[in-house]
Design a protein around this motif. Structure first.
Motif, PDB file in Angstrom:
ATOM      1  N   THR A 111       0.830  -1.209   0.000  1.00 46.18           N
ATOM      2  CA  THR A 111       0.000   0.000   0.000  1.00 46.18           C
ATOM      3  C   THR A 111       0.862   1.257   0.000  1.00 46.18           C
ATOM      4  O   THR A 111       0.570   2.228  -0.704  1.00 46.18           O
ATOM      5  N   ALA A 118       0.106   7.281   1.729  1.00 46.53           N
ATOM      6  CA  ALA A 118      -0.395   6.422   2.808  1.00 46.53           C
ATOM      7  C   ALA A 118       0.646   6.245   3.918  1.00 46.53           C
ATOM      8  O   ALA A 118       1.855   6.351   3.685  1.00 46.53           O
ATOM      9  N   ARG A 193      -3.789  10.028   6.857  1.00 44.49           N
ATOM     10  CA  ARG A 193      -3.396   9.165   5.732  1.00 44.49           C
ATOM     11  C   ARG A 193      -3.140   7.732   6.198  1.00 44.49           C
ATOM     12  O   ARG A 193      -2.575   6.923   5.489  1.00 44.49           O
ATOM     13  N   ALA A 195      -3.307   4.049   6.784  1.00 47.29           N
ATOM     14  CA  ALA A 195      -3.949   2.940   6.078  1.00 47.29           C
ATOM     15  C   ALA A 195      -4.024   1.685   6.952  1.00 47.29           C
ATOM     16  O   ALA A 195      -5.022   0.980   6.961  1.00 47.29           O
ATOM     17  N   ARG A 229     -10.526   8.822   8.639  1.00 44.91           N
ATOM     18  CA  ARG A 229      -9.863   7.564   8.301  1.00 44.91           C
ATOM     19  C   ARG A 229     -10.442   6.406   9.103  1.00 44.91           C
ATOM     20  O   ARG A 229     -10.766   6.542  10.274  1.00 44.91           O
TER      21      ARG A 229
END
Ligand SMILES: [Zn+2]
Ligand SMILES: [Zn+2]
Length: 824
Positions: A111, A118, A193, A195, A229
């Protein structure tokens, strides 16, 4: 998967070729008259099951992993990685060295490579593990990932850079709690950001500490949500009873589990070893009529260590307590020196309380072959990864199967067969396990328990959350059961202010909450004449281990404690080698505060509820080391400690006991014996050990008005152990009953009904009547698990007195505040 972190005890000077484990075991057994081995399990070598790389794994990442020797993932790694990459929260719960890190590195790093914005947050329980992972990720040299550790040791000057530029931040729950979440504004770019959140070794988050961490993770989720998020959680766990449920409780999220280990492993010959019963004339006998004891596991392990070292076999002996590790090392040294003067120098002890330089020196010596034998507490488990030994001796059940395999996994260089020996202590659980190998080598039943609803954890965590951002009604749902009540109490106490927009923290300073702090600050042990710091003892154990007059061992050197200053957190000691050991005693009383849940089973009642426990270390015994003979009992003046906690208890009607053949006069001894064994066997069901749990039994308790056995969590507010005991009562008490009934002793021994920490000197105890008591309970209890919600509210008799009376400390009440890690 992590070669950088592994220190391998490779071939050293004067090294004999590793003996075949079967032959070595045969020679060890042959030195004993009665065969001490109850079971030998050949854990066969297993070929690995590789899987293709996931489609989405970029070429750059595959190539980087290939450079590190990973040509393809194992099937379980690929399976977990696929789930995580697809957005599912996942826990991978497989054995030691099965490559769990690749399962999260694959989706996380893929990712990061695919999305240059990310970020990934990695949490480890210790700085050492985070440092290992940093080396592994940095070693891949992937462009733009910029991995960095962020913990208490990170220089201020670097912190700003890490927050702004690192995309793979490695930290620990303490730093997340003390640093990152309170400073979330500085981290907004990173959290916005985020992930993946990786939680490594998540089985270590258990009990009260685990309950705190569960809320730290909810606070993290709350902050991420504010920035829009919802990161994916990837957890790595040792094998355990129900990893999906445990991970779900820890994160508050639905979590899928991958549990099938498809990595290759070397073969291990695993022996279960029960030291022989001593002839009664040799037994140390403070209470002559009761005692029949086994040879101590410490002595047996010391002998085995001396035997293997004499054969040139590089051996690691795991011993539960720091005192025990010192004793094993010094006994083995003595035995070797008697055979060949100087040979004893090749054995040493290692434990967590040592200063860093001492630990590094011991590691180095074993690595270079100056040392052949090391006796260690499990300090090694999460520190440097020392593997490749020829034999591992495990002195006493290490508490969980995860620890057992972690310790056994230290044996075996690649491709070679290794020997592991579990030496049973004189203790009901150890005895049960060496006679029920299916409980060790079959499907795991012990679950990692934690209790996020513990009000002693929940309220301070909500205060922390409110200090980070005002709490809203939606937040209360996130924090789960009891959050509303806890917030109301914080308002009433003046900590929070309610406004139309939510609940606000009222103070300028942030709340002071220590995730691991319930045992109190560590106490320093200082040599009075030189001012030298010998080591530290955690606050909770200090009353037991370093009270004035206690004998304290350090690197095989014996010290006697002159004074213990609890305010300053310091004990002064002087070097002295008396020929006695010391054993602290405490007294306990208990009252029922409320009943949370119960099962009404005719003459038997099973309850879960809150209790108040008061206990105080009041004296210590001095016992001769050679004979175990009690020299005297000396009083101590230490403050009492109050504990509001959660207990499970069962009651029986006197009529049912009479019908089962238990005479009225034998009821106290029957209940007391059942209580001891029940405490000893609870760790079979939950990842606690008997030192996390206390008990009290009485022929009539004023709050229940019936013969009663209480077993309680030794932590304020409860840690989930009693709750687990309640939920699995039938299985737990069945194992307890079998352990007592199957023990070969006549009148009860430490392997069944005696307890090393009994507040009543193991008196009275009736082994046969304990079996009768448990038979009555089991005949009436429903066989399956008890649903936690059954019969909530008032108990059937509803006769809890408004002002609970203190139980009498007489011969009808036996207390066992077995809530300290002590010497084995
Ligand atoms: Zn026994
Ligand atoms: Zn007792």
């Amino acid at each position: 998967m992590n070669p950088a972190a592994t220190v391998s005890a490779g071939p050293g000077p004067e090294r004999a070729p590793a003996a075949a484990p079967g032959d070595l075991l045969r020679r060890l057994r042959a030195r004993h008259g009665d065969d001490p081995v109850t079971h030998v399990e050949r854990v066969p070598a297993r070929p690995g099951e590789p899987a293709p790389w996931p489609q989405w794994a970029p070429e750059e990442l595959r190539a980087a992993l290939a450079r590190r020797g990973v040509v393809a993932p194992w099937r379980h790694q690929a399976q977990a990685a696929e789930l995580a990459y697809g957005g599912r929260h996942v826990v991978v719960a497989t054995g030691t060295a099965s490559g769990k890190s690749l399962a999260y590195q694959l989706p996380a790093l893929a990712t990061l490579l695919a999305d240059p914005r990310a970020t990934v947050l990695y949490l480890a329980p210790t700085k050492a593990l985070a440092a290992d992972q940093l080396r592994a990720v940095a070693g891949l040299e992937l462009d733009g990932v910029r991995p960095a550790t962020y913990d208490g040791d990170t220089p201020r000057a670097e912190r700003e850079w890490i927050r702004r530029h690192s995309r793979f931040v490695l930290t620990n729950p303490d730093m997340l709690h003390h640093g990152i979440l309170p400073g979330h504004a500085h981290w907004s770019g990173f959290l916005r950001r985020l992930a993946y959140v990786v939680i490594d070794e998540c089985h270590t988050y258990r009990g009260v500490f685990g309950s705190h961490v569960a809320h730290v993770l909810r606070r993290l989720r709350r902050q991420c949500a504010k920035y829009g998020r919802t990161p994916v959680f990837v957890l790595a766990s040792a094998t355990s009873g129900d990893p999906a449920a445990a991970a779900g409780r820890l994160t508050g999220l639905p979590v899928a589990a991958v549990t099938e280990d498809t990595s290759p492993r070397g073969g291990v010959t695993f022996a279960l070893w029960e030291p022989p019963l001593l002839p009664s004339s040799d037994a140390p006998s403070p209470d002559a009529d009761l005692l029949q004891v086994r040879r101590s596991a410490l002595r047996e392990t010391a002998d085995l260590l001396a035997d293997t070292v004499a054969e040139g076999v590089r051996t690691l002996a795991f011993v539960r307590s720091r005192k025990g590790a010192e004793v094993v090392a010094s006994n083995a040294r003595r035995a070797l020196d008697e055979a060949v003067p100087g040979l004893g120098d090749r054995v040493a002890a290692y434990r967590a309380g040592y200063l860093r330089e001492e630990r590094r020196e011991l590691e180095r010596a074993l690595l270079h072959g100056d040392l052949l034998g090391l006796a260690s507490t499990n300090a090694l488990e999460l520190g440097v990864d020392l593997v490749g030994l020829d034999a591992v001796l495990i002195c006493g059940w290490p508490g969980t199967r995860a620890s057992l395999w972690q310790q056994a996994g230290r044996a075996g260089r690649s491709g070679d067969e290794a020997l592991a020996v579990l030496v049973a202590r004189d203790d009901p659980l150890d005895t049960y396990l060496v006679h029920h190998p299916e409980a060790l080598f079959g499907r795991p039943v012990e679950a990692t328990v934690l209790d996020p609803a513990n009000p002693y954890v929940l309220a301070p965590q909500l205060a922390c959350a409110a200090a980070e951002a005002p709490l809203t009604p939606a937040d209360l749902e996130l924090f789960g059961d009891g959050a509303k009540e806890a917030v109301e109490e914080l308002v009433a106490a003046g900590a929070l202010r309610q406004r139309p927009t939510g609940w606000y923290w009222r103070h300028r300073e942030r709340p002071e909450v220590d995730l691991r702090g319930e045992g109190g600050a560590p106490v320093c042990v200082v040599e009075a004449s030189t001012g030298r710091l010998l080591g530290t003892v955690d606050g909770g154990s200090s009353h037991f281990l370093i009270h004035p007059g206690a004998v304290y061992l350090h690197q095989g050197v014996s010290y006697v404690v002159d004074s213990l200053d609890l305010d300053d957190g310091c004990a002064l000691v002087h070097a002295e080698e008396p020929d006695w050991s010391t054993h602290a005693r405490d007294v306990t009383s208990l009252s029922v505060v409320s009943v949370r849940s119960y099962a009404d089973a005719g003459p038997v009642g099973l309850f879960l509820g809150e209790v108040d426990v008061t206990s105080q270390v009041v004296s210590y015994q001095r016992r001769r080391i050679a004979s175990g003979e009690v020299i005297d009992t000396r009083p101590l003046d230490l403050p009492a400690r109050e504990l509001r906690t959660v207990a499970v208890w069962f009651t029986l009607s006197p009529q049912s006991l009479a019908a089962a053949g238990v005479e009225a006069a034998d009821i106290p001894g029957a209940l007391h014996a059942a209580e001891h064994a029940a405490i000893g066997l609870l760790p079979l069901m939950a990842t606690c050990d008997r030192w996390d749990i206390g008990g009290l039994s009485t022929a009539v308790h004023p709050d229940t008005e019936a013969p009663t056995v209480f077993v309680y969590d030794g932590h304020p507010g409860g840690a989930g152990f009693a709750e687990r005991a309640y939920g699995t009562a039938a299985a737990w008490l069945r194992a307890t009953r079998d352990a007592i009934a199957e023990c070969g002793c006549e009148a009860g021994c430490p392997s069944c009904v005696q307890s090393p920490k009994c507040g009543n000197g193991n008196n009275p105890l009736s082994k046969p009547d304990a079996v009768r008591v448990l038979d009555v309970v089991l005949a009436n209890l429903p066989a399956g698990d008890v649903p936690a919600g059954s019969g909530e509210g008032a108990p059937p008799a509803a006769d809890l007195p408004a002002a609970p009376l203190l139980p009498r400390q007489d011969d009808r009440t036996s207390t066992d505040a077995e809530v300290t890690p002590g010497a084995s």
